[in-house]
Design a protein around this motif. Sequence first.
Motif, PDB file in Angstrom:
ATOM      1  N   ARG A  33       0.808  -1.216   0.000  1.00  0.00           N
ATOM      2  CA  ARG A  33       0.000   0.000   0.000  1.00  0.00           C
ATOM      3  C   ARG A  33       0.847   1.273   0.000  1.00  0.00           C
ATOM      4  NH1 ARG A  33      -5.445  -0.891   2.814  1.00  0.00           N
ATOM      5  NH2 ARG A  33      -5.655  -3.142   2.950  1.00  0.00           N
ATOM      6  N   GLY A  34       2.103   1.162  -0.190  1.00  0.00           N
ATOM      7  CA  GLY A  34       2.951   2.336  -0.108  1.00  0.00           C
ATOM      8  C   GLY A  34       3.690   2.364   1.205  1.00  0.00           C
ATOM      9  N   SER A  35       4.558   3.330   1.353  1.00  0.00           N
ATOM     10  CA  SER A  35       5.338   3.430   2.574  1.00  0.00           C
ATOM     11  C   SER A  35       5.719   4.876   2.794  1.00  0.00           C
ATOM     12  CB  SER A  35       6.611   2.575   2.469  1.00  0.00           C
ATOM     13  OG  SER A  35       7.518   3.158   1.555  1.00  0.00           O
ATOM     14  N   SER A  36       6.286   5.155   3.941  1.00  0.00           N
ATOM     15  CA  SER A  36       6.713   6.519   4.242  1.00  0.00           C
ATOM     16  C   SER A  36       7.817   6.983   3.299  1.00  0.00           C
ATOM     17  CB  SER A  36       7.206   6.607   5.683  1.00  0.00           C
ATOM     18  OG  SER A  36       8.272   5.703   5.892  1.00  0.00           O
ATOM     19  N   ALA A  37       8.468   6.013   2.634  1.00  0.00           N
ATOM     20  CA  ALA A  37       9.526   6.380   1.687  1.00  0.00           C
ATOM     21  C   ALA A  37       8.960   7.048   0.443  1.00  0.00           C
ATOM     22  CB  ALA A  37      10.322   5.136   1.283  1.00  0.00           C
ATOM     23  N   VAL A  38       7.682   6.826   0.185  1.00  0.00           N
ATOM     24  CA  VAL A  38       7.049   7.424  -0.993  1.00  0.00           C
ATOM     25  C   VAL A  38       5.856   8.230  -0.541  1.00  0.00           C
ATOM     26  CG1 VAL A  38       5.970   7.025  -3.220  1.00  0.00           C
ATOM     27  CG2 VAL A  38       7.818   5.564  -2.499  1.00  0.00           C
ATOM     28  N   ALA A  39       6.125   9.441  -0.125  1.00  0.00           N
ATOM     29  CA  ALA A  39       5.028  10.332   0.231  1.00  0.00           C
ATOM     30  C   ALA A  39       4.444  10.961  -1.019  1.00  0.00           C
ATOM     31  CB  ALA A  39       5.526  11.414   1.179  1.00  0.00           C
ATOM     32  N   ASP A  40       5.172  10.890  -2.132  1.00  0.00           N
ATOM     33  CA  ASP A  40       4.785  11.598  -3.337  1.00  0.00           C
ATOM     34  C   ASP A  40       5.127  10.738  -4.546  1.00  0.00           C
ATOM     35  OD1 ASP A  40       4.330  13.319  -5.396  1.00  0.00           O
ATOM     36  OD2 ASP A  40       5.527  14.957  -4.601  1.00  0.00           O
ATOM     37  N   THR A  41       4.101  10.290  -5.279  1.00  0.00           N
ATOM     38  CA  THR A  41       4.354   9.448  -6.451  1.00  0.00           C
ATOM     39  C   THR A  41       4.912  10.241  -7.617  1.00  0.00           C
ATOM     40  OG1 THR A  41       2.053   9.716  -7.180  1.00  0.00           O
ATOM     41  CG2 THR A  41       2.590   7.744  -5.861  1.00  0.00           C
ATOM     42  N   THR A  42       5.059  11.561  -7.482  1.00  0.00           N
ATOM     43  CA  THR A  42       5.677  12.346  -8.547  1.00  0.00           C
ATOM     44  C   THR A  42       7.193  12.459  -8.376  1.00  0.00           C
ATOM     45  OG1 THR A  42       5.412  14.490  -7.425  1.00  0.00           O
ATOM     46  CG2 THR A  42       3.576  13.719  -8.778  1.00  0.00           C
ATOM     47  N   ASP A  43       7.726  11.890  -7.307  1.00  0.00           N
ATOM     48  CA  ASP A  43       9.164  11.915  -7.032  1.00  0.00           C
ATOM     49  C   ASP A  43       9.799  10.668  -7.651  1.00  0.00           C
ATOM     50  OD1 ASP A  43      11.717  11.490  -5.851  1.00  0.00           O
ATOM     51  OD2 ASP A  43      11.148  12.692  -4.115  1.00  0.00           O
ATOM     52  N   ARG A  44      10.499  10.857  -8.742  1.00  0.00           N
ATOM     53  CA  ARG A  44      11.028   9.708  -9.487  1.00  0.00           C
ATOM     54  C   ARG A  44      11.927   8.823  -8.637  1.00  0.00           C
ATOM     55  NH1 ARG A  44      14.920   9.849 -14.929  1.00  0.00           N
ATOM     56  NH2 ARG A  44      15.490   7.628 -14.832  1.00  0.00           N
ATOM     57  N   ALA A  45      12.863   9.420  -7.935  1.00  0.00           N
ATOM     58  CA  ALA A  45      13.803   8.617  -7.144  1.00  0.00           C
ATOM     59  C   ALA A  45      13.085   7.828  -6.064  1.00  0.00           C
ATOM     60  CB  ALA A  45      14.870   9.523  -6.517  1.00  0.00           C
ATOM     61  N   ALA A  46      12.118   8.462  -5.402  1.00  0.00           N
ATOM     62  CA  ALA A  46      11.381   7.773  -4.342  1.00  0.00           C
ATOM     63  C   ALA A  46      10.539   6.640  -4.915  1.00  0.00           C
ATOM     64  CB  ALA A  46      10.498   8.766  -3.598  1.00  0.00           C
ATOM     65  N   VAL A  47       9.901   6.872  -6.049  1.00  0.00           N
ATOM     66  CA  VAL A  47       9.086   5.827  -6.670  1.00  0.00           C
ATOM     67  C   VAL A  47       9.948   4.640  -7.066  1.00  0.00           C
ATOM     68  CG1 VAL A  47       7.765   5.266  -8.754  1.00  0.00           C
ATOM     69  CG2 VAL A  47       7.225   7.333  -7.462  1.00  0.00           C
ATOM     70  N   GLU A  48      11.076   4.908  -7.704  1.00  0.00           N
ATOM     71  CA  GLU A  48      11.934   3.814  -8.149  1.00  0.00           C
ATOM     72  C   GLU A  48      12.488   3.026  -6.967  1.00  0.00           C
ATOM     73  OE1 GLU A  48      14.761   5.650 -10.756  1.00  0.00           O
ATOM     74  OE2 GLU A  48      13.308   5.808 -12.410  1.00  0.00           O
ATOM     75  N   ALA A  49      12.801   3.723  -5.877  1.00  0.00           N
ATOM     76  CA  ALA A  49      13.282   3.018  -4.687  1.00  0.00           C
ATOM     77  C   ALA A  49      12.192   2.159  -4.081  1.00  0.00           C
ATOM     78  CB  ALA A  49      13.794   4.030  -3.667  1.00  0.00           C
ATOM     79  N   TRP A  50      10.990   2.697  -4.002  1.00  0.00           N
ATOM     80  CA  TRP A  50       9.858   1.968  -3.430  1.00  0.00           C
ATOM     81  C   TRP A  50       9.530   0.719  -4.232  1.00  0.00           C
ATOM     82  CZ3 TRP A  50       4.223   3.406  -4.679  1.00  0.00           C
ATOM     83  CH2 TRP A  50       3.337   2.582  -3.953  1.00  0.00           C
ATOM     84  N   VAL A  51       9.402   0.876  -5.546  1.00  0.00           N
ATOM     85  CA  VAL A  51       9.087  -0.280  -6.385  1.00  0.00           C
ATOM     86  C   VAL A  51      10.217  -1.304  -6.327  1.00  0.00           C
ATOM     87  CG1 VAL A  51       8.611  -1.045  -8.738  1.00  0.00           C
ATOM     88  CG2 VAL A  51       7.562   1.062  -7.888  1.00  0.00           C
ATOM     89  N   GLY A  52      11.451  -0.821  -6.262  1.00  0.00           N
ATOM     90  CA  GLY A  52      12.572  -1.743  -6.126  1.00  0.00           C
ATOM     91  C   GLY A  52      12.503  -2.554  -4.843  1.00  0.00           C
ATOM     92  N   GLU A  53      12.082  -1.908  -3.765  1.00  0.00           N
ATOM     93  CA  GLU A  53      11.919  -2.628  -2.494  1.00  0.00           C
ATOM     94  C   GLU A  53      10.813  -3.673  -2.593  1.00  0.00           C
ATOM     95  OE1 GLU A  53      11.119   0.467   0.251  1.00  0.00           O
ATOM     96  OE2 GLU A  53      13.146   1.313   0.157  1.00  0.00           O
TER      97      GLU A  53
END
Length: 245
Positions: A33-53
């Motif tokens: 459902r997402g995590s605190s690492a991705v507060a914003d799906t418009t942040d490329r680096a955060a999205v890529e890190a989250w999906v990688g996890e």
Amino acid sequence: MTGPRVALVTGANRGIGAFVADALEADGWVVERGSSAVADTTDRAAVEAWVGEVGERHGRLDLLVNNAGVMEQEVTLPESDPDEWWRTVEVNVRGPYLVTRAAWPLLVAAGGRVINLNSGAGVRPGLQASAYNVSKTALARITGSTDLAGREVGVRAFDLAPGVVRTDMTAAMRAHADRTDWTTPEQVLELVRALVDGRLDAYSGRMVRAGVDDVATLVAAADRLGERERTITVVPYADDDPLVP
């Protein structure tokens, strides 16, 4: 692949995203459902890190539900705030694009599906909250392009318009102040389950709408679908219109 199927649902902390995530878990899915690492799906680096996890934890991704979205104030385009207007487009368009792009290798490996939460607003202009209409039209193009890219690798993508479900967002809208005929979460989930299990694969790249469509009718109509049906396109004025593809 063995083991439970894995879904990633953005914006799943409330509203339609929560309904979908809860139902998938009840059906035996593992849901991210997402995590605190991705507060914003418009942040490329955060999205890529989250999906990688997600990939590292589960080794697979069978379903992506791009649900996270926002709506601006209900004012006309000349009255709108440029920053708020553009932010709406960013969240509703850049977000699904970035998450889909990051998740693509996992989706290809699993022969997965993408469900983009769209809206009837995407098929028409809006007098008020025009950025929302613009963003949902653009989202349909993302869905269509995802479908085209996925045809050779087994990935399917769908626009799901949920109708007007009573959520915090819709309940606060002036446009729905007097509404009594709300779409139920169950009507949305009926279509989600059919999209997930392959019964509506003919509608990849197209839109279905909860509260109006039902699975049996959609299945019965599948063999009548042409290239343009259930897509956003130019309506010609006649058969000899030069804009007819």
